[in-house]
Design a protein around this motif. Structure first.
Motif, mmCIF file in Angstrom:
data_model
loop_
_atom_site.group_PDB
_atom_site.id
_atom_site.type_symbol
_atom_site.label_atom_id
_atom_site.label_comp_id
_atom_site.label_asym_id
_atom_site.label_seq_id
_atom_site.Cartn_x
_atom_site.Cartn_y
_atom_site.Cartn_z
ATOM 1 N N ASP A 121 44.323 45.252 32.661
ATOM 2 C CA ASP A 121 45.337 45.119 31.305
ATOM 3 C C ASP A 121 46.759 45.633 31.802
ATOM 4 O OD1 ASP A 121 43.216 44.573 29.924
ATOM 5 O OD2 ASP A 121 42.789 46.500 28.925
ATOM 6 N N LYS A 122 46.927 46.213 32.970
ATOM 7 C CA LYS A 122 48.382 46.924 33.154
ATOM 8 C C LYS A 122 49.057 45.848 33.850
ATOM 9 C CE LYS A 122 47.590 51.688 32.620
ATOM 10 N NZ LYS A 122 47.365 53.022 33.476
ATOM 11 N N LEU B 186 36.167 39.811 31.456
ATOM 12 C CA LEU B 186 36.968 38.957 32.195
ATOM 13 C C LEU B 186 37.159 37.779 31.625
ATOM 14 C CD1 LEU B 186 38.238 38.218 34.836
ATOM 15 C CD2 LEU B 186 35.918 37.743 35.714
ATOM 16 N N LYS B 187 36.266 37.252 30.704
ATOM 17 C CA LYS B 187 36.343 35.996 30.014
ATOM 18 C C LYS B 187 37.472 36.005 28.910
ATOM 19 C CE LYS B 187 33.990 33.422 26.305
ATOM 20 N NZ LYS B 187 34.821 32.088 26.353
ATOM 21 N N HIS B 188 37.522 37.261 28.098
ATOM 22 C CA HIS B 188 38.543 37.392 27.301
ATOM 23 C C HIS B 188 39.889 37.435 27.970
ATOM 24 C CE1 HIS B 188 35.460 37.194 24.308
ATOM 25 N NE2 HIS B 188 35.023 38.434 24.509
ATOM 26 N N GLU C 138 41.278 34.119 29.107
ATOM 27 C CA GLU C 138 41.609 33.703 27.560
ATOM 28 C C GLU C 138 42.821 34.074 27.064
ATOM 29 O OE1 GLU C 138 37.369 32.435 25.774
ATOM 30 O OE2 GLU C 138 38.296 34.175 24.932
ATOM 31 N N ASP C 139 43.129 35.308 27.278
ATOM 32 C CA ASP C 139 44.289 35.847 26.601
ATOM 33 C C ASP C 139 45.557 35.709 27.516
ATOM 34 O OD1 ASP C 139 42.872 36.701 24.473
ATOM 35 O OD2 ASP C 139 42.444 38.872 25.216
ATOM 36 N N ASN C 140 45.297 35.319 28.708
ATOM 37 C CA ASN C 140 46.572 35.092 29.858
ATOM 38 C C ASN C 140 46.272 33.843 30.189
ATOM 39 O OD1 ASN C 140 47.469 38.100 30.428
ATOM 40 N ND2 ASN C 140 45.275 38.109 30.159
ATOM 41 N N PRO C 141 46.952 32.752 29.445
ATOM 42 C CA PRO C 141 46.832 31.479 29.807
ATOM 43 C C PRO C 141 47.554 31.030 31.003
ATOM 44 C CG PRO C 141 47.742 31.678 27.670
ATOM 45 C CD PRO C 141 47.465 32.893 27.882
ATOM 46 N N ASN C 142 48.729 31.736 31.080
ATOM 47 C CA ASN C 142 49.891 31.442 32.021
ATOM 48 C C ASN C 142 49.518 31.943 33.482
ATOM 49 O OD1 ASN C 142 51.723 30.371 29.874
ATOM 50 N ND2 ASN C 142 52.329 32.403 29.419
ATOM 51 N N VAL C 143 48.455 32.778 33.677
ATOM 52 C CA VAL C 143 47.783 33.262 35.004
ATOM 53 C C VAL C 143 47.146 32.038 35.518
ATOM 54 C CG1 VAL C 143 46.753 34.889 36.301
ATOM 55 C CG2 VAL C 143 47.883 35.570 34.139
ATOM 56 N N VAL C 144 47.323 31.768 36.819
ATOM 57 C CA VAL C 144 46.425 30.790 37.420
ATOM 58 C C VAL C 144 45.426 31.523 38.077
ATOM 59 C CG1 VAL C 144 46.535 29.116 39.545
ATOM 60 C CG2 VAL C 144 48.710 29.281 37.987
ATOM 61 N N VAL C 145 44.125 31.312 37.558
ATOM 62 C CA VAL C 145 43.134 31.888 37.934
ATOM 63 C C VAL C 145 42.114 30.994 38.620
ATOM 64 C CG1 VAL C 145 40.878 33.065 37.310
ATOM 65 C CG2 VAL C 145 43.041 33.556 35.958
ATOM 66 N N THR C 146 41.524 31.301 39.806
ATOM 67 C CA THR C 146 40.796 30.291 40.651
ATOM 68 C C THR C 146 39.514 31.146 41.097
ATOM 69 O OG1 THR C 146 42.103 31.196 42.757
ATOM 70 C CG2 THR C 146 42.679 29.044 41.775
ATOM 71 N N GLY C 147 38.335 30.303 41.033
ATOM 72 C CA GLY C 147 37.043 30.551 41.517
ATOM 73 C C GLY C 147 36.299 31.580 40.374
ATOM 74 N N ALA C 148 36.795 31.689 39.034
ATOM 75 C CA ALA C 148 35.990 32.268 38.113
ATOM 76 C C ALA C 148 34.582 31.366 37.612
ATOM 77 C CB ALA C 148 36.764 32.594 37.016
ATOM 78 N N ILE D 20 35.332 30.996 31.840
ATOM 79 C CA ILE D 20 36.176 30.525 30.445
ATOM 80 C C ILE D 20 35.356 29.619 29.450
ATOM 81 C CG2 ILE D 20 37.531 28.606 31.324
ATOM 82 C CD1 ILE D 20 39.802 30.066 29.988
ATOM 83 N N HIS D 21 34.396 28.963 30.235
ATOM 84 C CA HIS D 21 33.685 27.977 29.302
ATOM 85 C C HIS D 21 32.512 28.620 28.551
ATOM 86 C CE1 HIS D 21 35.565 24.101 31.350
ATOM 87 N NE2 HIS D 21 36.077 24.762 30.747
ATOM 88 N N LEU D 22 32.193 29.902 28.792
ATOM 89 C CA LEU D 22 31.036 30.588 28.159
ATOM 90 C C LEU D 22 31.304 30.770 26.730
ATOM 91 C CD1 LEU D 22 30.503 33.581 30.498
ATOM 92 C CD2 LEU D 22 29.189 31.341 30.634
#
Length: 222
Positions: free
Chosen positions: A94-95, A118-120, A123-133, A147-149
């Protein structure tokens, strides 16, 4: 008389050297407090400073099963690649208001109730490039992006989140200890600075030009 003057001059030279050394120590402590309070690298990760001031925090291949460390607020890039993580505890990310990339690859993510945070967060940080989730368990969620859950996977959770009291207590103790250390170092640095200011004012053989730049500013303000 000449011998006495030589001895007196030597004594003043030694005093000046000791004062310069003390002033240098004070400057280094204050610089350390300024940088470490904002960008302290968590163990056992490795941190790399970017030119613009952000941090790349590399926690890859550390056999991590949980994430209990306090992550620096100026983290720009974070990697948990190749660990044994099954979830991220609520509030852990969160920080990280400046984060741009998050590598979660090669971890056995368990898409049960504990993955909801982690899913939420993703979703709340769409500008972050997340890989391997990607889910590794249970079987019906295997290889599904977290994120598709949907709500179907969390039907039995009852809206409850896991609260890690032990981790919270450990972090609280660590933070209080660091705050106490900072207070002690600042008080010591202030005491030494006042002593230097008094000695400079009363000793004609020492000028502010002999002291480090940081000490000159603080002595002038004293």
């Amino acid at each position: 008389m000449q011998a006495c003057f030589t001895i007196y001059a030597c004594e003043n030279t030694k005093k000046r050297q000791r004062m310069i050394m003390k002033a240098t120590v004070v400057c280094n402590i204050l610089l350390f407090l300024h940088t470490s309070s904002f960008s302290m690298c968590p163990s056992p990760c490795i941190c790399t400073q970017y030119r613009h001031g952000g941090l790349h925090v590399d926690c890859s291949s550390r056999f991590l099963k949980n994430v209990y460390m306090s992550l620096p607020e100026n983290t720009v890039s974070l990697s948990f690649h190749n660990n044994m993580l099954t979830n991220i505890r609520p509030g852990q990310l969160d920080k990280l208001h400046h984060i741009q990339t998050l590598n979660l690859s090669q971890n056995p993510w368990s898409c049960d109730c504990n993955i909801a945070y982690l899913k939420h967060w993703i979703e709340d940080n769409p500008n972050v490039v997340v890989t391997g989730a990607t889910c590794q368990s249970p079987l019906h969620c295997q290889r599904m992006p977290i994120i598709h859950l949907t709500g179907n996977e969390f039907a039995s959770c009852g809206g409850r989140q896991h609260v890690d009291c032990q981790g919270f207590f450990a972090n609280t103790v660590i933070m209080l200890s660091l705050m106490l250390l900072v207070i002690i170092l600042v008080a010591w640095a202030a005491s030494v600075s006042k002593g230097l200011a008094w000695q400079v004012a009363t000793n004609p053989y020492i000028s502010e030009a002999d002291l480090p730049m940081g000490s000159r500013v603080r002595l002038a303000s004293s």
